[in-house]
Motif scaffolding. Structure first.
Motif, mmCIF file in Angstrom:
data_model
loop_
_atom_site.group_PDB
_atom_site.id
_atom_site.type_symbol
_atom_site.label_atom_id
_atom_site.label_comp_id
_atom_site.label_asym_id
_atom_site.label_seq_id
_atom_site.Cartn_x
_atom_site.Cartn_y
_atom_site.Cartn_z
ATOM 1 N N ILE A 290 0.830 -1.220 0.000
ATOM 2 C CA ILE A 290 0.000 0.000 0.000
ATOM 3 C C ILE A 290 0.861 1.265 0.000
ATOM 4 O O ILE A 290 0.439 2.316 -0.492
ATOM 5 N N ASP A 291 2.086 1.176 0.539
ATOM 6 C CA ASP A 291 2.986 2.334 0.597
ATOM 7 C C ASP A 291 3.296 2.882 -0.794
ATOM 8 O O ASP A 291 3.584 4.070 -0.947
ATOM 9 N N LEU A 292 3.270 2.026 -1.803
ATOM 10 C CA LEU A 292 3.592 2.448 -3.164
ATOM 11 C C LEU A 292 2.403 3.110 -3.852
ATOM 12 O O LEU A 292 2.564 3.719 -4.902
ATOM 13 N N ARG A 293 1.219 3.003 -3.240
ATOM 14 C CA ARG A 293 0.006 3.497 -3.898
ATOM 15 C C ARG A 293 -0.687 4.637 -3.151
ATOM 16 O O ARG A 293 -1.191 5.569 -3.758
ATOM 17 N N VAL A 294 -0.715 4.550 -1.819
ATOM 18 C CA VAL A 294 -1.525 5.495 -1.028
ATOM 19 C C VAL A 294 -0.673 6.135 0.059
ATOM 20 O O VAL A 294 0.036 5.437 0.796
ATOM 21 N N GLU A 295 -0.771 7.452 0.146
ATOM 22 C CA GLU A 295 -0.027 8.168 1.189
ATOM 23 C C GLU A 295 -0.634 7.869 2.551
ATOM 24 O O GLU A 295 -1.855 7.943 2.720
ATOM 25 N N PRO A 296 0.195 7.517 3.548
ATOM 26 C CA PRO A 296 -0.370 7.189 4.863
ATOM 27 C C PRO A 296 -0.879 8.419 5.599
ATOM 28 O O PRO A 296 -0.274 9.491 5.510
ATOM 29 N N PRO A 297 -1.979 8.275 6.336
ATOM 30 C CA PRO A 297 -2.435 9.380 7.197
ATOM 31 C C PRO A 297 -1.633 9.375 8.493
ATOM 32 O O PRO A 297 -0.787 8.507 8.707
ATOM 33 N N MET A 298 -1.885 10.357 9.347
ATOM 34 C CA MET A 298 -1.263 10.383 10.671
ATOM 35 C C MET A 298 -2.042 9.446 11.604
ATOM 36 O O MET A 298 -3.234 9.655 11.845
ATOM 37 N N PHE A 299 -1.378 8.425 12.106
ATOM 38 C CA PHE A 299 -1.999 7.510 13.061
ATOM 39 C C PHE A 299 -1.616 7.916 14.477
ATOM 40 O O PHE A 299 -0.471 8.309 14.731
ATOM 41 N N ASP A 300 -2.576 7.812 15.413
ATOM 42 C CA ASP A 300 -2.278 8.049 16.823
ATOM 43 C C ASP A 300 -1.611 6.810 17.405
ATOM 44 O O ASP A 300 -2.068 5.685 17.167
ATOM 45 N N VAL A 301 -0.548 7.006 18.164
ATOM 46 C CA VAL A 301 0.082 5.884 18.864
ATOM 47 C C VAL A 301 -0.769 5.570 20.091
ATOM 48 O O VAL A 301 -1.051 6.473 20.888
ATOM 49 N N PRO A 302 -1.223 4.317 20.239
ATOM 50 C CA PRO A 302 -2.098 3.972 21.376
ATOM 51 C C PRO A 302 -1.481 4.371 22.713
ATOM 52 O O PRO A 302 -0.277 4.195 22.933
ATOM 53 N N GLY A 303 -2.327 4.955 23.561
ATOM 54 C CA GLY A 303 -1.885 5.322 24.904
ATOM 55 C C GLY A 303 -1.214 6.676 25.009
ATOM 56 O O GLY A 303 -0.740 7.055 26.076
ATOM 57 N N SER A 304 -1.145 7.436 23.874
ATOM 58 C CA SER A 304 -0.514 8.757 23.914
ATOM 59 C C SER A 304 -1.411 9.789 23.247
ATOM 60 O O SER A 304 -2.036 9.523 22.227
ATOM 61 N N ASN A 305 -1.442 10.988 23.840
ATOM 62 C CA ASN A 305 -2.192 12.102 23.233
ATOM 63 C C ASN A 305 -1.328 12.900 22.264
ATOM 64 O O ASN A 305 -1.839 13.680 21.466
ATOM 65 N N SER A 306 -0.003 12.723 22.344
ATOM 66 C CA SER A 306 0.893 13.588 21.570
ATOM 67 C C SER A 306 1.656 12.859 20.466
ATOM 68 O O SER A 306 2.159 13.496 19.542
ATOM 69 N N HIS A 307 1.765 11.554 20.547
ATOM 70 C CA HIS A 307 2.597 10.779 19.626
ATOM 71 C C HIS A 307 1.787 10.364 18.398
ATOM 72 O O HIS A 307 0.799 9.635 18.512
ATOM 73 N N LYS A 308 2.208 10.846 17.214
ATOM 74 C CA LYS A 308 1.517 10.513 15.964
ATOM 75 C C LYS A 308 2.550 10.112 14.910
ATOM 76 O O LYS A 308 3.637 10.676 14.863
ATOM 77 N N VAL A 309 2.153 9.172 14.050
ATOM 78 C CA VAL A 309 3.080 8.625 13.056
ATOM 79 C C VAL A 309 2.373 8.445 11.719
ATOM 80 O O VAL A 309 1.288 7.859 11.660
ATOM 81 N N ALA A 310 3.006 8.954 10.647
ATOM 82 C CA ALA A 310 2.460 8.777 9.298
ATOM 83 C C ALA A 310 3.125 7.565 8.653
ATOM 84 O O ALA A 310 4.106 7.685 7.926
ATOM 85 N N SER A 311 2.620 6.381 8.988
ATOM 86 C CA SER A 311 3.156 5.139 8.420
ATOM 87 C C SER A 311 2.069 4.079 8.428
ATOM 88 O O SER A 311 1.369 3.900 9.446
ATOM 89 N N TRP A 312 1.952 3.365 7.315
ATOM 90 C CA TRP A 312 0.955 2.287 7.242
ATOM 91 C C TRP A 312 1.288 1.157 8.208
ATOM 92 O O TRP A 312 0.434 0.325 8.521
ATOM 93 N N LEU A 313 2.501 1.108 8.715
ATOM 94 C CA LEU A 313 2.861 0.084 9.698
ATOM 95 C C LEU A 313 2.081 0.255 11.001
ATOM 96 O O LEU A 313 2.008 -0.667 11.818
ATOM 97 N N MET A 314 1.511 1.457 11.179
ATOM 98 C CA MET A 314 0.724 1.725 12.388
ATOM 99 C C MET A 314 -0.725 1.247 12.251
ATOM 100 O O MET A 314 -1.478 1.259 13.224
ATOM 101 N N HIS A 315 -1.129 0.841 11.053
ATOM 102 C CA HIS A 315 -2.495 0.361 10.841
ATOM 103 C C HIS A 315 -2.702 -0.944 11.604
ATOM 104 O O HIS A 315 -1.790 -1.777 11.697
#
Length: 364
Positions: A311-336
């Motif tokens: 999917i990384d080659l086709r669709v830009e990842p959104p910002m995912f929230d890291v579970p358990g944190s209000n401040s930690h966000k990651v733009a990677s499909w690995l977080m799905h």
């Protein structure tokens, strides 16, 4: 955390440059928040968009640069009435930026003090000039305040130095003068663009401590632009990792240093010099950053990412929230939630354990 006062809010900022090679989309939808009294760092390789983002805040983009979309909302309280004011910097004219914002509300310390200072003007004149321009101070008032500022940034024999020209001072002294000029109009936000790069290693720590000391005294909000994660560990409250014109991971200093989630952040942390390593060579992230003159499909980091998904080659990842944190966000499909579980490299795990023992991040 509820009483934090937001002073700068950037949303969906996109900036392009017209070049001989065509349109370069240097900034591609950046979101950023800065709160009163806090320090954020923007890190990433050269060309990731760090300096362009802050130049947009200052309204000093190159002539071929254009803000395509987005807003940069600056919030402050009126000096006379105390009322909350809010302006979108993107919509201000050059004259309004010059009179209201640049130097007065938001000031910048550039990486090379020699190019920041006018070689034909005395130090004193250069420190006095913003005060006379913005606040109409008399020369006598401005002179007195300039001497105080030079003393405040640690320049001895300040009155004598007022008569000096930049070439008569050392690199560290010049950078102190640049900081004094930036502080001359009591700004609310200080942007430091690689403030120690051109300096001797022994002077770097002194300048960082000086900026931190002034920040505490004046309750300043500070943005650091740097590629040096050692600097980030010493000064930042929050870190924004940039890659190819986007912020791809954001969080507190401890979240980014001790619990990084994006493979690019893993690469940055792995490439920090370490005196105790058994490796003969310093780790480097394979490949090169993408050419932003070309359209980017999917995740810009995918070609360099050994963990890239289809999917990384086709669709830009959104910002995912890291579970358990209000401040930690990651733009990677690995977080799905349906993505395969990927562990950070073992060598980085060991390095993070060592950093925790040493309390590297933020001196903790």
């Amino acid at each position: 955390m509820a009483d934090r006062e937001r002073i700068l809010k950037i949303r969906d900022l996109s900036i392009s440059f017209q070049t001989d090679a065509g349109q370069v989309n240097a900034i591609r939808g950046v979101d950023l928040d800065l709160y009163k009294g806090e320090t954020i760092a923007i890190v990433g390789e050269s060309g990731s968009g760090k300096s362009v983002t802050t130049k947009a805040i200052m309204g000093i983009l190159a002539n071929n640069g254009k803000i395509e979309s987005g807003s940069i909302e600056y919030v402050w309280h009126d000096e006379n009435t105390g009322e909350r004011q809010e302006r979108d910097i993107v919509k201000l004219s050059e004259r309004e930026m010059q009179k209201e914002i640049r130097g007065r509300k938001i000031a910048m310390v550039f990486q090379d003090p020699m190019t920041s200072l006018n070689p034909t003007m005395t130090i004193g004149k250069q420190v006095m000039e913003p005060m006379i321009y913005h606040y109409g101070k008399s020369k006598e008032e401005a002179y007195q305040k300039a001497v105080e500022l030079l003393q405040e940034v640690g320049i001895t024999d300040a009155e004598k130095r007022m008569k000096n020209y930049p070439h008569q001072l050392s690199g560290g002294m010049r950078q102190r003068v640049v900081i004094a000029i930036a502080l001359s109009c009591d700004p609310y936000v200080l942007i430091c663009d690689e403030p120690t790069t051109a300096l001797d290693v022994t002077i770097q720590a002194t300048i960082l401590e000086l900026i931190q000391d002034i920040q505490r005294k004046k309750d300043l909000s500070v943005i650091y632009i740097t590629h040096d994660l050692g600097v980030v560990a010493k000064v930042a409250d929050f870190v924004n990792v940039m890659y190819a014109g986007k912020i791809i991971e954001t969080g507190t200093i401890n979240e980014i240093f001790y619990d990084p989630r994006h493979p690019y952040t893993w690469g940055l942390l792995s490439s920090m010099p370490d005196l105790d390593t058994d490796d003969d060579e310093l780790y480097t992230i394979p490949g090169t950053p993408p050419n932003l003159a070309h359209e980017i499909k999917g995740d810009a980091f995918a070609p360099r990412n050994q963990f890239a998904l289809n999917i990384d080659l086709r669709v830009e990842p959104p910002m995912f929230d890291v579970p358990g944190s209000n401040s930690h966000k990651v733009a990677s499909w690995l977080m799905h939630e349906k993505a395969p579980k990927v562990e950070m490299p073992e060598t980085l795990k060991k390095r993070i354990e060592k950093m925790k023992e040493e309390g590297l991040a933020n001196g903790k």
